[in-house]
Design a protein around this motif. Structure first.
Motif, PDB file in Angstrom:
ATOM      1  N   SER A 177       0.838  -1.190   0.000  1.00 39.07           N
ATOM      2  CA  SER A 177       0.000   0.000   0.000  1.00 39.07           C
ATOM      3  C   SER A 177       0.877   1.246   0.000  1.00 39.07           C
ATOM      4  CB  SER A 177      -0.918   0.008   1.224  1.00 39.07           C
ATOM      5  OG  SER A 177      -1.803  -1.100   1.192  1.00 39.07           O
ATOM      6  N   LEU A 178       0.424   2.274  -0.705  1.00 37.34           N
ATOM      7  CA  LEU A 178       1.154   3.534  -0.790  1.00 37.34           C
ATOM      8  C   LEU A 178       0.255   4.661  -0.303  1.00 37.34           C
ATOM      9  CD1 LEU A 178       2.692   3.017  -4.347  1.00 37.34           C
ATOM     10  CD2 LEU A 178       3.849   2.696  -2.150  1.00 37.34           C
ATOM     11  N   ASP A 179       0.810   5.546   0.492  1.00 38.77           N
ATOM     12  CA  ASP A 179       0.040   6.677   0.986  1.00 38.77           C
ATOM     13  C   ASP A 179      -0.329   7.590  -0.180  1.00 38.77           C
ATOM     14  OD1 ASP A 179      -0.806   8.461   3.350  1.00 38.77           O
ATOM     15  OD2 ASP A 179       0.428   9.791   2.105  1.00 38.77           O
ATOM     16  N   PRO A 180      -1.611   7.844  -0.399  1.00 34.11           N
ATOM     17  CA  PRO A 180      -2.031   8.642  -1.569  1.00 34.11           C
ATOM     18  C   PRO A 180      -1.373  10.016  -1.635  1.00 34.11           C
ATOM     19  CG  PRO A 180      -3.919   7.540  -0.590  1.00 34.11           C
ATOM     20  CD  PRO A 180      -2.770   7.325   0.352  1.00 34.11           C
ATOM     21  N   ASN A 182       1.482  11.120  -0.224  1.00 33.61           N
ATOM     22  CA  ASN A 182       2.917  11.016  -0.501  1.00 33.61           C
ATOM     23  C   ASN A 182       3.177  10.599  -1.943  1.00 33.61           C
ATOM     24  OD1 ASN A 182       3.711  11.761   2.059  1.00 33.61           O
ATOM     25  ND2 ASN A 182       3.878   9.651   2.817  1.00 33.61           N
ATOM     26  N   PHE A 183       2.349   9.676  -2.446  1.00 35.00           N
ATOM     27  CA  PHE A 183       2.526   9.229  -3.829  1.00 35.00           C
ATOM     28  C   PHE A 183       2.312  10.389  -4.793  1.00 35.00           C
ATOM     29  CE2 PHE A 183       0.921   7.511  -7.839  1.00 35.00           C
ATOM     30  CZ  PHE A 183       1.924   6.596  -8.160  1.00 35.00           C
ATOM     31  N   ARG A 184       1.239  11.146  -4.583  1.00 36.61           N
ATOM     32  CA  ARG A 184       0.961  12.298  -5.455  1.00 36.61           C
ATOM     33  C   ARG A 184       2.128  13.281  -5.418  1.00 36.61           C
ATOM     34  NH1 ARG A 184      -3.205  15.436  -7.670  1.00 36.61           N
ATOM     35  NH2 ARG A 184      -4.717  13.789  -7.206  1.00 36.61           N
ATOM     36  N   ARG A 185       2.619  13.564  -4.234  1.00 36.43           N
ATOM     37  CA  ARG A 185       3.707  14.524  -4.094  1.00 36.43           C
ATOM     38  C   ARG A 185       4.968  14.039  -4.811  1.00 36.43           C
ATOM     39  NH1 ARG A 185       2.703  15.536   0.669  1.00 36.43           N
ATOM     40  NH2 ARG A 185       3.902  13.885   1.665  1.00 36.43           N
ATOM     41  N   GLN A 186       5.301  12.781  -4.643  1.00 41.80           N
ATOM     42  CA  GLN A 186       6.504  12.237  -5.271  1.00 41.80           C
ATOM     43  C   GLN A 186       6.385  12.201  -6.794  1.00 41.80           C
ATOM     44  OE1 GLN A 186       6.996   8.438  -3.388  1.00 41.80           O
ATOM     45  NE2 GLN A 186       7.604   9.310  -1.415  1.00 41.80           N
ATOM     46  N   ILE A 187       5.213  11.791  -7.284  1.00 35.74           N
ATOM     47  CA  ILE A 187       5.026  11.703  -8.735  1.00 35.74           C
ATOM     48  C   ILE A 187       5.048  13.083  -9.372  1.00 35.74           C
ATOM     49  CG2 ILE A 187       3.312  11.187 -10.516  1.00 35.74           C
ATOM     50  CD1 ILE A 187       4.821   8.739  -9.662  1.00 35.74           C
ATOM     51  N   GLU A 188       4.356  14.043  -8.764  1.00 39.89           N
ATOM     52  CA  GLU A 188       4.308  15.377  -9.346  1.00 39.89           C
ATOM     53  C   GLU A 188       5.672  16.060  -9.298  1.00 39.89           C
ATOM     54  OE1 GLU A 188      -0.331  16.735  -8.756  1.00 39.89           O
ATOM     55  OE2 GLU A 188       1.108  17.218  -7.160  1.00 39.89           O
ATOM     56  N   SER A 189       6.431  15.825  -8.230  1.00 41.05           N
ATOM     57  CA  SER A 189       7.744  16.458  -8.127  1.00 41.05           C
ATOM     58  C   SER A 189       8.786  15.795  -9.018  1.00 41.05           C
ATOM     59  CB  SER A 189       8.232  16.442  -6.672  1.00 41.05           C
ATOM     60  OG  SER A 189       8.440  15.112  -6.223  1.00 41.05           O
ATOM     61  N   SER A 190       8.533  14.553  -9.432  1.00 40.64           N
ATOM     62  CA  SER A 190       9.506  13.840 -10.266  1.00 40.64           C
ATOM     63  C   SER A 190       9.537  14.350 -11.699  1.00 40.64           C
ATOM     64  CB  SER A 190       9.181  12.343 -10.276  1.00 40.64           C
ATOM     65  OG  SER A 190       8.007  12.083 -11.036  1.00 40.64           O
ATOM     66  N   GLY A 191       8.456  15.001 -12.150  1.00 40.95           N
ATOM     67  CA  GLY A 191       8.381  15.455 -13.533  1.00 40.95           C
ATOM     68  C   GLY A 191       8.049  14.360 -14.520  1.00 40.95           C
ATOM     69  N   GLN A 192       7.755  13.148 -14.022  1.00 41.16           N
ATOM     70  CA  GLN A 192       7.442  12.033 -14.924  1.00 41.16           C
ATOM     71  C   GLN A 192       6.105  12.207 -15.624  1.00 41.16           C
ATOM     72  OE1 GLN A 192       7.884   8.490 -12.332  1.00 41.16           O
ATOM     73  NE2 GLN A 192       9.351   7.790 -13.832  1.00 41.16           N
ATOM     74  N   VAL A 193       5.148  12.817 -14.924  1.00 38.62           N
ATOM     75  CA  VAL A 193       3.822  12.984 -15.496  1.00 38.62           C
ATOM     76  C   VAL A 193       3.456  14.461 -15.526  1.00 38.62           C
ATOM     77  CG1 VAL A 193       3.101  10.699 -14.687  1.00 38.62           C
ATOM     78  CG2 VAL A 193       2.593  12.724 -13.299  1.00 38.62           C
ATOM     79  N   VAL A 194       2.571  14.791 -16.441  1.00 35.19           N
ATOM     80  CA  VAL A 194       2.082  16.168 -16.544  1.00 35.19           C
ATOM     81  C   VAL A 194       0.564  16.126 -16.657  1.00 35.19           C
ATOM     82  CG1 VAL A 194       4.180  17.109 -17.582  1.00 35.19           C
ATOM     83  CG2 VAL A 194       2.415  16.111 -19.051  1.00 35.19           C
TER      84      VAL A 194
END
Length: 238
Positions: A177-180, A182-194
């Protein structure tokens, strides 16, 4: 002088899809297997595959055997590894070029299931023919590894997706399970998705923003295939 003995070449494919567990409904990684109906290993389950035909490319052979056994025609099909240990097949040595494929859940639903073709939870496969347990383990290891640095999750989702859908893919593949938030923050800060300009509609909740992978950021998974050490098996040796 004795003429050199030609080593037969086969092509097999590991195909992964996300499907709900019958026990608790959680999405997990599944794959179709084919029951062998001749020796060696008559009656055991195995990966879809067969001998390489003289007039086929490797990818063509993988696609053909998948279509013939499961009716699946995956869009994501990549060469995984070559398996050629001398003791992997009784009798004559056979080298297997293994591909792996990923399909969306709706695509997986069209796969034929018969007495000799069945879907299995990828982490709970039975004893398989040849060294196919090792191959499945390696493919799972590659999938979990590539999920962390590539755009590979899109093969399960399509071109656009919500961050909740992306998190569900990560949870299913990584089995945790992943904390929603934290996951959003990590994904958005990574620049992988727009974010796109579109919202997901049709649900009971507030429409969610649709995202896509950032094509301006290079996807490392599109580079040349490397040679990687095989992971150590932990269970189910064949």
């Amino acid at each position: 002088m004795t003429a050199p003995h030609a080593v037969p070449v086969a092509v097999s494919t590991v195909i992964f899809a996300l499907r709900p567990s019958p026990e608790d409904g959680r999405m997990t990684v599944w794959l179709p297997l084919v029951r062998r109906i001749r020796e060696p290993f008559d009656g055991l389950w195995a990966l879809p595959g067969g001998p390489l035909e003289a007039d086929e490319d490797l990818a063509e052979s993988a696609a053909r055997t998948l279509a013939e056994t499961t009716l699946l025609t995956p869009q994501y099909l990549e060469q995984l590894y070559a398996f050629g240990n001398t003791d992997r097949s009784p009798g004559d040595r056979v080298v297997s070029i293994v591909y792996w494929a990923l399909v969306r859940s709706d695509e997986a639903d069209v796969a034929v299931e018969t007495e000799n073709v069945r879907w299995f939870d990828a982490d709970s496969v039975p004893e398989l023919a040849f060294d196919h347990n090792l191959i499945v383990d390696y493919a799972l290891w590659r999938l979990r590894n590539k999920l962390e640095y590539s755009h590979i999750a899109s093969a399960f989702l399509g071109d656009t997706f919500t961050l909740s859908e992306l998190r569900e893919v990560h949870e299913a593949v990584l089995q945790k399970s992943l904390d929603p938030a934290n996951f959003r923050r990590q994904i958005e800060s990574s620049g992988q998705v727009v974010p796109t300009e579109h919202l997901q509609t049709g649900g009971r909740h507030r429409p969610a923003r649709l995202y896509r992978y950032n094509t301006a950021a290079p996807d490392p998974s599109n580079g040349p295939l490397g040679t990687r050490a095989l992971p150590r098996r932990t269970s189910g040796a064949s």
